[in-house]
Design an enzyme around this catalytic site. Structure first.
Site, PDB file in Angstrom:
ATOM      1  N   HIS A  96       9.692  51.153  -8.606  1.00 25.53           N
ATOM      2  CA  HIS A  96       9.171  51.230  -7.294  1.00 25.53           C
ATOM      3  C   HIS A  96       7.978  52.241  -7.322  1.00 25.53           C
ATOM      4  O   HIS A  96       7.757  53.041  -6.562  1.00 25.53           O
ATOM      5  CB  HIS A  96      10.333  51.633  -6.465  1.00 25.53           C
TER       6      HIS A  96
HETATM    7  C1  LIG Z   1      11.557  44.558 -12.949  1.00 20.44           C
HETATM    8  C2  LIG Z   1      11.298  45.134 -11.520  1.00 20.44           C
HETATM    9  C3  LIG Z   1      12.464  45.055 -10.822  1.00 20.44           C
HETATM   10  C4  LIG Z   1      12.144  45.284  -9.180  1.00 20.44           C
HETATM   11  N1  LIG Z   1      13.432  45.348  -8.345  1.00 20.44           N
HETATM   12  C5  LIG Z   1      13.250  44.934  -7.298  1.00 20.44           C
HETATM   13  C6  LIG Z   1      14.210  44.571  -6.357  1.00 20.44           C
HETATM   14  O1  LIG Z   1      15.128  44.194  -6.898  1.00 20.44           O
HETATM   15  N2  LIG Z   1      13.969  44.754  -5.040  1.00 20.44           N
HETATM   16  C7  LIG Z   1      12.905  45.373  -4.439  1.00 20.44           C
HETATM   17  O2  LIG Z   1      12.622  45.431  -3.301  1.00 20.44           O
HETATM   18  N3  LIG Z   1      11.861  45.633  -5.306  1.00 20.44           N
HETATM   19  C8  LIG Z   1      12.012  45.561  -6.653  1.00 20.44           C
HETATM   20  N4  LIG Z   1      10.842  45.810  -7.313  1.00 20.44           N
HETATM   21  C9  LIG Z   1       9.760  46.195  -6.775  1.00 20.44           C
HETATM   22  C10 LIG Z   1       8.771  45.264  -6.311  1.00 20.44           C
HETATM   23  O3  LIG Z   1       9.006  44.033  -6.682  1.00 20.44           O
HETATM   24  C11 LIG Z   1       7.452  45.925  -5.848  1.00 20.44           C
HETATM   25  O4  LIG Z   1       7.667  47.262  -5.344  1.00 20.44           O
HETATM   26  C12 LIG Z   1       6.458  44.874  -5.252  1.00 20.44           C
HETATM   27  O5  LIG Z   1       6.626  43.566  -5.748  1.00 20.44           O
HETATM   28  C13 LIG Z   1       5.255  45.195  -5.378  1.00 20.44           C
HETATM   29  O6  LIG Z   1       4.405  44.433  -4.740  1.00 20.44           O
HETATM   30  P1  LIG Z   1       2.644  44.727  -4.839  1.00 20.44           P
HETATM   31  O7  LIG Z   1       1.931  43.491  -3.868  1.00 20.44           O
HETATM   32  O8  LIG Z   1       2.208  45.937  -4.289  1.00 20.44           O
HETATM   33  O9  LIG Z   1       2.260  44.532  -6.164  1.00 20.44           O
HETATM   34  P2  LIG Z   1       2.547  43.285  -7.374  1.00 20.44           P
HETATM   35  O10 LIG Z   1       3.806  42.366  -6.568  1.00 20.44           O
HETATM   36  O11 LIG Z   1       2.773  43.808  -8.472  1.00 20.44           O
HETATM   37  O12 LIG Z   1       1.428  42.479  -7.193  1.00 20.44           O
HETATM   38  C14 LIG Z   1       0.144  42.896  -7.667  1.00 20.44           C
HETATM   39  C15 LIG Z   1      -0.767  41.614  -8.510  1.00 20.44           C
HETATM   40  O13 LIG Z   1      -2.012  41.809  -8.540  1.00 20.44           O
HETATM   41  C16 LIG Z   1      -2.539  41.352  -9.593  1.00 20.44           C
HETATM   42  N5  LIG Z   1      -3.527  42.211 -10.216  1.00 20.44           N
HETATM   43  C17 LIG Z   1      -3.391  43.329 -10.448  1.00 20.44           C
HETATM   44  N6  LIG Z   1      -5.038  43.687 -10.822  1.00 20.44           N
HETATM   45  C18 LIG Z   1      -5.511  42.655 -10.824  1.00 20.44           C
HETATM   46  C19 LIG Z   1      -7.012  42.402 -11.016  1.00 20.44           C
HETATM   47  N7  LIG Z   1      -7.797  43.508 -11.398  1.00 20.44           N
HETATM   48  N8  LIG Z   1      -7.342  41.063 -10.726  1.00 20.44           N
HETATM   49  C20 LIG Z   1      -6.657  40.133 -10.512  1.00 20.44           C
HETATM   50  N9  LIG Z   1      -5.622  40.487 -10.395  1.00 20.44           N
HETATM   51  C21 LIG Z   1      -4.834  41.640 -10.168  1.00 20.44           C
HETATM   52  C22 LIG Z   1      -1.210  41.469 -10.550  1.00 20.44           C
HETATM   53  O14 LIG Z   1      -1.020  40.694 -11.850  1.00 20.44           O
HETATM   54  C23 LIG Z   1       0.024  41.010  -9.666  1.00 20.44           C
HETATM   55  O15 LIG Z   1       0.353  39.811  -9.505  1.00 20.44           O
HETATM   56  C24 LIG Z   1      11.160  45.588  -8.690  1.00 20.44           C
HETATM   57  C25 LIG Z   1       9.581  45.618  -9.518  1.00 20.44           C
HETATM   58  C26 LIG Z   1      10.002  45.340 -11.206  1.00 20.44           C
HETATM   59  C27 LIG Z   1       8.710  45.340 -11.886  1.00 20.44           C
END
Ligand SMILES: Cc1cc2nc3c(=O)[nH]c(=O)nc-3n(C[C@H](O)[C@H](O)[C@H](O)COP(=O)(O)OP(=O)(O)OC[C@H]3O[C@@H](n4cnc5c(N)ncnc54)[C@H](O)[C@@H]3O)c2cc1C
Length: 509
Positions: free
Chosen positions: A445
């Site tokens: 997280h």
């Molecule tokens: C293994 C794991 C288990 C988890 N379990 C849970 C759970 O059970 N329940 C829960 O609520 N949360 C869980 N989480 C946490 C939750 O999934 C994350 O907090 C949430 O997905 C974050 O969302 P985000 O949009 O900030 O980032 P992300 O969903 O990580 O999205 C970022 C995206 O941007 C892309 N990106 C980054 N940089 C670039 C770039 N320069 N150019 C193009 N694309 C780029 C990446 O490839 C990615 O697809 C878990 C996370 C992980 C990794």
């Protein structure tokens, strides 16, 4: 120099939890949207099988980040999986749906983030939700994200819940309600036996809409600034550099590591650090990459007398919200049952076993992230400074002790053989602390690296606009000033729902 140039209303960097929700809302409002993602499509079958999440780690859909050595955690480097695929981390996560508590968001508002208090954000949680209980004061129904209960727990999960009750924890029917303190079955984003990521829930159904362009396998390398306004992004695809213009806005949704990395590569960040790498400083924003923090887990593992029963949903069916100190107003620990033997980077596990993770969800420690290189494909350095505040080690040790106490209860007699780890020889508090330092892992997280706020070190303002740049917002988990006291996918989706209203001018200027 960039090759082909194309123009859109909005350009969203990252098709993760936040990026997919935002893209959907903007397209529904009639905007022409480009969604750029460095990973590929979600074609791996394990993504869609809720019991196979761990099989995704260290594959092409996982960044498989590794932290700097952690001096307060036995010098270990912690592995940080992160989704590199459409859906982002929602395509590889544990599918638990948890929101945190009202005090989390009221505290954001108290710190200057106007419009992010609980009463204001609750409708945004509900907007995306399709909760199986139907509409209520707390839950939404008919939204794009299925949220389901576990109505048929497997016998080990049921025994663990009974054991927690024998250890004097109340049973909680809805962990996303005001009465969340105790043991409960997790709510999850699984429908008909398949994972529902933000990609499958929000974007896949509108892929035929001509207003939406999705480019995968493209790494955004730089923002283009013109007289203080972000007008375009450059991205690398199959070795070529291309450019996409935004008439309206550019939105970074690259997650807690990706968004600060793109800002830093573009000269937006701590001026001294940027100059040291030869990057032209566009805006001296010292907070970019700072305030990195994370929830933490520490496994307690029991060998079992028999193989485990089949899973009923995903591998994380039971969680607990509990206070390490009754004087606290909210929970600071969230133990989590894992259906199988799991010790993280320690491979010495029995053939048959189950694990309950001690969990720290109100960490005091703060670390930071910085660039190692100007190459956008080189991961930034990540240093969460785990246990740099000794308070966190004590709370984690308390959480581990709570879990061990549950494991000793008669309801688990049928399953439990021995406590495998920490093991019966780990008894005094110093030994527990040592065990915690050598076995602590991420709860996955990570947040806070583009912190929202109104002070000099904040990166975005409460309307999620990057300080000092026009036409540029950050919308993802990186903007959270403090991590909520629960899993972070639902809060990230909420942020994107509210960001859509901000971008669409529904909340004033
Ligand atoms: C293994 C794991 C288990 C988890 N379990 C849970 C759970 O059970 N329940 C829960 O609520 N949360 C869980 N989480 C946490 C939750 O999934 C994350 O907090 C949430 O997905 C974050 O969302 P985000 O949009 O900030 O980032 P992300 O969903 O990580 O999205 C970022 C995206 O941007 C892309 N990106 C980054 N940089 C670039 C770039 N320069 N150019 C193009 N694309 C780029 C990446 O490839 C990615 O697809 C878990 C996370 C992980 C990794």
């Amino acid at each position: 120099m960039a090759g082909t140039t194309a123009a859109y209303d909005d350009v969203i960097v990252g098709a993760g939890s936040a990026g997919c929700v935002l893209a959907r809302r903007l397209v529904d409002a009639g905007h022409r949207v480009l969604l750029i993602e460095s990973g590929g499509l979600d074609t791996r079958p394990e993504i869609h099988n809720p019991g196979m999440s761990l099989a995704l780690w260290n594959t092409e859909v996982d960044y498989a980040y590794v932290t700097e050595p952690q001096p307060h955690a036995a010098g270990r480097r912690l592995g940080w999986p992160r989704g590199k695929v459409v859906g982002g981390s929602s395509s590889i996560n544990g599918m638990i749906y948890a929101r945190g508590v009202p005090q989390d968001y009221d505290n954001w508002a108290y710190r200057g983030c106007l419009g992010w208090d609980w009463d204001t954000v609750l409708p945004y949680f509900k907007r995306s939700e399709d909760h199986e209980d139907g509409p209520s004061a707390l839950h939404g129904h008919g939204g794009l994200l299925p949220v389901r209960r576990n109505n048929d727990p497997n016998p080990l999960s049921a025994a663990f819940v009974a054991a927690a009750q024998q250890a004097d924890l109340p049973f909680v029917t809805d962990p996303n309600s005001q009465d969340y303190l105790g043991v409960s079955y997790t709510q999850h984003t699984v429908l008909d036996g398949r994972r529902r990521s933000t990609w499958t829930s929000f974007v896949e159904p509108i892929l035929g809409n001509p207003a939406l362009t999705v480019i995968t396998g493209a790494v955004v390398s730089r923002l283009v600034l013109d007289a203080g306004r972000c007008t375009a992004v450059e991205y690398i695809i199959q070795g070529r550099t291309e450019r996409a213009h935004a008439h309206n806005e550019v939105i970074l949704s690259g997650g807690a590591m990706g968004s600060p990395q793109v800002l830093l590569l573009s000269g937006i960040g701590p001026a001294d650090e940027l100059r040291a790498l030869g990057i032209d400083v566009q805006v001296d924003l010292p907070g970019v990459g700072a305030n990195l923090h994370d929830h933490l887990i520490c496994p307690v593992l029991w060998e079992t007398t028999q193989p485990l029963p089949p899973l009923s949903v995903q591998g994380l069916e039971v969680n607990i919200f509990w206070k390490s100190n009754p004087a606290l107003t909210v929970a600071d620990t969230q133990p989590l049952l894992v259906h199988g033997p799991y010790l993280g980077d320690d491979p010495s596990v029995p053939e048959n076993g189950f694990t309950c993770l001690g969990g720290l969800i109100r960490p005091h420690s703060r670390g930071r992230l910085w660039l190692r290189s100007t190459d956008p494909t080189t991961p930034p350095a990540m240093d969460p400074q785990v246990f740099s505040d000794p308070h966190d080690l004590e709370v984690m040790a308390d959480s581990v002790e709570l879990v061990r106490e549950i494991g000793r209860q008669p309801a688990l007699d049928e399953w439990r053989k021995d406590e495998w780890a920490p093991g019966s020889d780990v008894t005094d508090r110093d030994a527990v602390r040592d065990y915690v330092r050598t076995h602590v892992q991420t709860y996955h997280h990570q947040v806070g690296t583009c912190r929202m706020g109104v002070d000099r070190n904040a990166v975005v303002d409460p309307r999620l606009r990057v300080h000092g740049v026009d036409g540029l917002r950050v919308v993802d988990a990186s903007i959270m000033p403090d991590v909520p006291s629960g899993n972070t996918n639902a809060p990230t989706i909420m942020i994107a729902e509210r960001a859509a209203d901000l971008l669409l001018g529904k909340l004033g200027k």
